[in-house]
Design a protein around this motif. Structure first.
Motif, mmCIF file in Angstrom:
data_model
loop_
_atom_site.group_PDB
_atom_site.id
_atom_site.type_symbol
_atom_site.label_atom_id
_atom_site.label_comp_id
_atom_site.label_asym_id
_atom_site.label_seq_id
_atom_site.Cartn_x
_atom_site.Cartn_y
_atom_site.Cartn_z
ATOM 1 N N LEU A 340 -8.709 -4.079 0.827
ATOM 2 C CA LEU A 340 -8.898 -3.241 2.113
ATOM 3 C C LEU A 340 -9.012 -1.723 1.159
ATOM 4 C CD1 LEU A 340 -5.764 -4.125 3.983
ATOM 5 C CD2 LEU A 340 -7.901 -4.289 4.596
ATOM 6 N N LYS A 341 -9.065 -1.380 0.218
ATOM 7 C CA LYS A 341 -9.429 -0.285 -0.618
ATOM 8 C C LYS A 341 -10.760 -0.520 -0.653
ATOM 9 C CE LYS A 341 -8.598 2.504 -4.596
ATOM 10 N NZ LYS A 341 -10.106 2.618 -5.225
ATOM 11 N N THR A 342 -11.395 -1.627 -0.900
ATOM 12 C CA THR A 342 -12.818 -1.676 -0.938
ATOM 13 C C THR A 342 -13.740 -1.440 0.329
ATOM 14 O OG1 THR A 342 -12.755 -3.436 -2.909
ATOM 15 C CG2 THR A 342 -14.911 -3.307 -1.568
ATOM 16 N N VAL A 343 -12.853 -1.908 1.421
ATOM 17 C CA VAL A 343 -13.256 -1.696 2.906
ATOM 18 C C VAL A 343 -13.602 -0.292 3.106
ATOM 19 C CG1 VAL A 343 -13.223 -2.444 5.111
ATOM 20 C CG2 VAL A 343 -12.904 -4.383 3.419
ATOM 21 N N VAL A 344 -12.474 0.181 2.912
ATOM 22 C CA VAL A 344 -12.226 1.788 3.401
ATOM 23 C C VAL A 344 -12.866 2.653 2.808
ATOM 24 C CG1 VAL A 344 -10.405 3.366 4.186
ATOM 25 C CG2 VAL A 344 -9.951 0.899 4.770
ATOM 26 N N GLU A 345 -12.600 2.630 1.392
ATOM 27 C CA GLU A 345 -13.173 3.807 0.627
ATOM 28 C C GLU A 345 -14.658 3.210 0.093
ATOM 29 O OE1 GLU A 345 -11.478 6.152 -3.289
ATOM 30 O OE2 GLU A 345 -11.505 4.070 -3.566
#
Length: 408
Positions: A340-345
């Motif tokens: 989810l860090k990859t997706v959002v950031e």
């Protein structure tokens, strides 16, 4: 009643899915590009929205027991959250009433706070209990020199505070009954697995993404997949919204499990199916359900404006229904949180920064929100309305809105 609302929404989504339709607004809406780039408007938004409206400042599990505290800065305001020995949450201006030095830093557990400048001591209920070298300092009325209190409410496993000690806006009115819907997540008994802070673009640019399924199969083709859904229906409680895709299936995001809801009696529909989609709490919270290590979790994103018009700061909380005890579940939750860090950031916010840089050229007059982007349209309408409202109008808006929601 709120459970029946969830069931009714699910029936509506199923019918739209079977018909191949979605709910659309009456028209495409234009928003001035300057609403993202104007530094004067940005400062008004911080003052009129983030300094006046109730903000979701922490999930309850971030202050899990008596004595827990958390110090943070919100829109330039130093805030101290505490939980006293009776379990009650307090919200205070984190400034010693002697010279204004913060009395607490970071987070932890404490029954009292000693100012690191001159040693004045406060209980975690905000009361002043000790003046260093009192005989030298002179007489002080301790009762009138307590930490300044902010309005605070703990509901649905979440904590709201209003950063105006003189606010007359009732937090329950502001929630418009939305807290009853959020209760179904059961966050009051959930576990805070992990959290982190990431930097993003203008706060409205960032928030637009939380209210937008239209971009999912394009921007996130390499993460969620190019065949991911891009349609959403919107449900509103005042400025707070739920968006979720019309479907007859319930997919557990993060797993390969899927359920056809038409094959299951309504009484057996799982609560996570009824809570599918993204739940936003105006003006800065997004909640989405996921599974990591086959355990139910939720990404709660807490968004605040940054120092300049092109910056924002988001704290991502990964909450879990149960504290993981085996390594497989822990590893799975970490993998989901990293994904989810990859997706959002790496995708949403990186795109938002490029978008903001382009808008700063000043060569685009308006941006568009389509008939399929009703959530974004509503968000910008509410923001424009609330930025312009006086304190008295603000109170009237939400007292009337709460009454209207209750009457439905």
């Amino acid at each position: 009643m709120s459970k029946q609302q969830l069931i009714a929404m699910t029936h509506s989504l199923i019918e739209h899915a079977k018909a191949g339709t979605l709910e659309q607004t009456d028209s495409i809406v234009e928003i001035p590009a300057s609403s993202y780039t104007d530094p004067e408007l940005f400062e008004r938004e911080k003052k009129q929205i983030f300094s006046r409206l109730p903000l979701m400042v922490a999930p309850s599990c971030e202050l899990p027991e008596a004595g827990s505290y958390k110090a943070m800065t919100v829109a330039g305001v130093p805030l101290l959250l505490t939980r006293d020995r009776e379990g009650k949450v307090g919200a205070f201006l984190n400034m010693c009433t002697h010279r204004g030095n913060p009395v607490a830093l970071g987070e932890g557990k404490a029954s009292r706070f000693v100012c690191g400048y001159h040693g004045w001591t406060f209980k975690n209920d905000g009361s002043l209990i000790g003046v260093a070298s009192a005989e030298d300092f002179g007489p002080v009325d301790k009762a009138t020199h307590c930490l300044k209190k902010f309005p605070v409410l703990e509901r649905a496993g979440l904590i709201w505070a209003t950063l105006d000690p003189n606010s007359t806006l009732d937090i329950e009115d502001f929630l418009c009954g939305y807290d009853e819907m959020l209760e179904h997540f059961g966050f009051a008994n959930w576990h805070l697995f992990s959290k982190r802070t990431i930097k993003g673009p203008n706060w409205k640019t960032a928030y637009d993404g939380y209210l937008d399924f239209y971009h999912l199969p394009v921007l996130h083709a390499n993460t969620f997949g190019a065949d991911f859904f891009n349609r959403a229906n919107y449900f509103a409680w005042g400025p707070h919204q739920r968006l979720t895709t019309p479907t007859v299936k319930h997919d557990k995001l993060g797993t390969n499990e899927s359920m056809n809801l038409e094959d299951v009696p309504e009484k057996d529909w799982p609560i996570d199916a009824l809570l599918a989609g993204v739940w936003t709490i105006y003006p800065h919270i997004s909640i989405a359900s996921f599974y990591g290590g086959s355990s139910r979790g939720a990404l709660l994103s807490q968004l605040f404006p940054g120092d300049t018009v092109g910056e924002s700061v988001t704290t991502q909380y990964y909450l879990m229904e149960r504290e993981p005890t085996d390594q497989e579940t822990i590893d799975g939750a970490n993998q989901q949180f990293d994904f989810l860090k990859t997706v959002v950031e790496g995708e949403d916010y990186a795109t938002g920064k490029r978008q903001h840089d382009a808008l700063m050229s000043g060569l685009m007059e308006n941006v568009l929100f389509g008939r399929n982007e009703g959530g974004g349209q509503a968000f910008h309408r509410w923001t424009e309305r609330l930025v312009s409202a006086s304190d008295a109008e603000l109170k009237t808006i939400f007292s009337h809105q709460q009454a209207a929601e209750a009457a439905e």
